[in-house]
Design an enzyme around this catalytic site. Structure first.
Site, short mmCIF file in Angstrom:
data_model
loop_
_atom_site.label_atom_id
_atom_site.label_comp_id
_atom_site.label_asym_id
_atom_site.label_seq_id
_atom_site.Cartn_x
_atom_site.Cartn_y
_atom_site.Cartn_z
N CYS A 116 53.81 14.46 56.05
CA CYS A 116 53.69 15.88 55.64
C CYS A 116 53.06 16.77 56.70
O CYS A 116 53.19 17.98 56.64
CB CYS A 116 52.90 15.98 54.35
SG CYS A 116 53.60 14.98 53.06
N HIS A 255 50.85 22.85 53.14
CA HIS A 255 51.84 21.85 52.73
C HIS A 255 51.88 21.83 51.20
O HIS A 255 50.84 21.87 50.55
CB HIS A 255 51.44 20.46 53.25
CG HIS A 255 52.25 19.37 52.62
ND1 HIS A 255 53.62 19.38 52.67
CD2 HIS A 255 51.89 18.28 51.90
CE1 HIS A 255 54.07 18.33 52.01
NE2 HIS A 255 53.04 17.65 51.53
N ASN A 286 57.85 18.51 46.85
CA ASN A 286 57.24 18.10 48.11
C ASN A 286 58.34 17.60 49.06
O ASN A 286 58.97 16.58 48.79
CB ASN A 286 56.23 16.98 47.81
CG ASN A 286 55.52 16.46 49.05
OD1 ASN A 286 55.90 16.78 50.18
ND2 ASN A 286 54.49 15.67 48.84
N1 ACO Z 1 55.55 12.00 33.58
C1 ACO Z 1 54.69 11.70 32.58
N2 ACO Z 1 53.59 10.97 32.76
C2 ACO Z 1 53.35 10.52 33.99
C3 ACO Z 1 54.19 10.78 35.08
C4 ACO Z 1 55.34 11.54 34.83
N3 ACO Z 1 56.22 11.87 35.80
N4 ACO Z 1 53.68 10.20 36.19
C5 ACO Z 1 52.55 9.59 35.82
N5 ACO Z 1 52.35 9.78 34.49
C6 ACO Z 1 51.23 9.30 33.68
C7 ACO Z 1 50.54 8.10 34.25
O1 ACO Z 1 51.20 6.91 33.90
C8 ACO Z 1 49.17 8.20 33.63
O2 ACO Z 1 49.25 7.71 32.32
P1 ACO Z 1 48.02 6.86 31.71
O3 ACO Z 1 46.86 7.80 31.70
O4 ACO Z 1 48.53 6.49 30.36
O5 ACO Z 1 47.83 5.70 32.62
C9 ACO Z 1 48.94 9.70 33.52
O6 ACO Z 1 50.24 10.32 33.62
C10 ACO Z 1 48.06 10.25 34.63
O7 ACO Z 1 48.53 9.77 35.87
P2 ACO Z 1 47.81 10.15 37.22
O8 ACO Z 1 48.49 9.43 38.34
O9 ACO Z 1 46.34 9.98 37.06
O10 ACO Z 1 48.16 11.71 37.29
P3 ACO Z 1 47.57 12.78 38.28
O11 ACO Z 1 46.97 13.86 37.51
O12 ACO Z 1 46.78 12.15 39.40
O13 ACO Z 1 48.90 13.37 38.93
C11 ACO Z 1 50.13 13.22 41.00
C12 ACO Z 1 49.74 12.53 39.68
C13 ACO Z 1 50.90 14.46 40.65
C14 ACO Z 1 50.96 12.28 41.82
C15 ACO Z 1 48.83 13.61 41.78
O14 ACO Z 1 47.98 12.50 41.82
C16 ACO Z 1 49.08 14.07 43.21
O15 ACO Z 1 49.65 15.13 43.43
N6 ACO Z 1 48.60 13.32 44.21
C17 ACO Z 1 48.60 13.73 45.62
C18 ACO Z 1 49.95 13.59 46.26
C19 ACO Z 1 49.83 13.89 47.73
O16 ACO Z 1 49.07 14.73 48.17
N7 ACO Z 1 50.57 13.17 48.59
C20 ACO Z 1 50.39 13.30 50.00
C21 ACO Z 1 51.46 14.06 50.64
S1 ACO Z 1 53.05 13.38 50.35
C22 ACO Z 1 53.67 12.72 51.84
O17 ACO Z 1 52.97 12.51 52.81
C23 ACO Z 1 55.13 12.34 51.86
#
Ligand code: ACO
Length: 329
Positions: A116, A255, A286
């Site tokens: 990214c 980003h 993203n």
């Molecule tokens: N739909 C419904 N529920 C979901 C989904 C979905 N698509 N995905 C995960 N869940 C559930 C999980 O299973 C979990 O359920 P549980 O509580 O029963 O276990 C719950 O939702 C919470 O999951 P988390 O992973 O804790 O959700 P979070 O609030 O952290 O959001 C996300 C996830 C959006 C991925 C976030 O963590 C994020 O944006 N992370 C950073 C990403 C990033 O910056 N990446 C770097 C750049 S990308 C690159 O370099 C290519």
């Protein structure tokens, strides 16, 4: 800096595939909801490239627009850099494929793999080549076909990614230009976001395919924490040496990984996210390196960036890598 030459962006272009994949469409593929995706990420839809459409095809379309915007021909370019983690193939580089498609043989061309943060690293590299006098015009393209490394059975990641390309031509400018650059990386946290197989460590085999190891794997929660901290720190590292405070920044063009990350970063910087943070994640998700490039192209196109404005590019991604750049437009 070793001379007073000012380097800036002299042309911008973007390309987004036609095909839109909405949250409602995803509800039919994995166990998710439009509400969850919007609330947790800010994404409403993303673009998906066609089957026969490679990263280089999107790159070339964006590049042609950037060249037109800069009023230059492909032959005026001295170096081509493609930032991508989804190259057409391992080798030759996508930059070489792009060079051939643009019809400019013999121009040096290279890919950079910075996830990214690729567009930011690319600007930093281009700036040095131009400042040193080695090259006059550098074509930087950030292009990704994230759908090609997305596991459509993994709801935690498949709702996040999109395809697209952004391009910039960099050259000498009379006023303004790049004011500061800050880059960083932390390889010790590489496990947080990776595509495990297909490289020399784990070459493609029946078992790697069966194990779904050719898809992106992400520890989203952990990354989220690092992203907020590191993007805020990077913004400070790029602005503080110039004596700039939040108020002096006209627009932050970050980003686009998650709207919640960007709101938290803006808050730490003392910036009103509603007014001063450019967002297009709702439309594209993203797109890895392409996100910052497309965001910059759109912000300029929409008149959100005006001559004399101080803008801040700020990115974070797999590696981990990060970077922030201040540009006077
Ligand atoms: N739909 C419904 N529920 C979901 C989904 C979905 N698509 N995905 C995960 N869940 C559930 C999980 O299973 C979990 O359920 P549980 O509580 O029963 O276990 C719950 O939702 C919470 O999951 P988390 O992973 O804790 O959700 P979070 O609030 O952290 O959001 C996300 C996830 C959006 C991925 C976030 O963590 C994020 O944006 N992370 C950073 C990403 C990033 O910056 N990446 C770097 C750049 S990308 C690159 O370099 C290519």
């Amino acid at each position: 800096m070793y001379n007073d030459k000012k380097v800036g962006v002299i042309g911008l272009g973007k390309y987004l595939p036609e095909n839109r994949l909405t949250n409602k469409d995803l509800e039919k593929i994995v166990d998710t909801t439009d509400e969850w995706i919007r609330a947790r990420t800010g994404i409403k839809e993303r673009r998906i490239a066609g089957d026969g459409e490679a990263t280089s095809d999107m790159a070339v379309s964006a590049a042609k627009k950037a060249l037109e915007d800069a009023r230059l021909k492909p032959k005026d370019i001295d170096l081509i850099i493609v930032a991508t983690i989804t190259p057409d193939m391992f080798f030759p580089s996508t930059a070489c494929v792009v060079q051939n498609k643009l019809g400019v043989d013999h121009v040096p061309a290279l890919d950079i793999s910075v996830a990214c943060s690729g567009f930011i690293y690319g600007i930093a590299i281009a700036e040095q080549f131009i400042k040193s006098g080695r090259y006059k015009h550098v074509l930087l393209i950030a292009a990704e076909k994230m759908s090609s490394v997305t596991d459509w059975k993994d709801r935690a990641t498949c709702v996040l990614m999109g395809d697209g390309a952004g391009a910039a031509v960099l050259g000498e400018v009379k006023d303004g230009g790049i004011l500061s650059v800050y880059l960083g990386a932390d390889g010790s946290k590489g496990e947080l976001l990776k595509m495990p197989a297909g490289g020399s460590k784990l070459p493609a085999s029946v078992s790697t395919v069966e194990g779904r190891l050719h898809f992106l794997k992400m520890q989203g929660n952990e990354l989220f924490r690092h992203a907020v901290k590191i993007m805020a720190e990077a913004a400070l590292k790029a602005t503080e040496p110039l004596g700039l405070k939040g108020d002096d920044i006209s627009l932050v063009i970050p980003h686009q990984a998650n709207v919640r990350i960007l709101n938290a970063v803006a808050k730490r910087m003392g910036i009103d996210p509603a007014k001063k943070v450019y967002l297009n994640i709702d439309k594209y998700g993203n797109m890895s390196a392409a996100s910052s490039a497309v965001a910059l192209a759109e912000a300029v196109e929409e008149g959100r960036v005006k001559k004399g404005d101080i803008i801040l590019l700020d990115a974070f991604g797999a590696g981990l890598t990060w970077g922030a750049i201040v540009i006077k437009w």
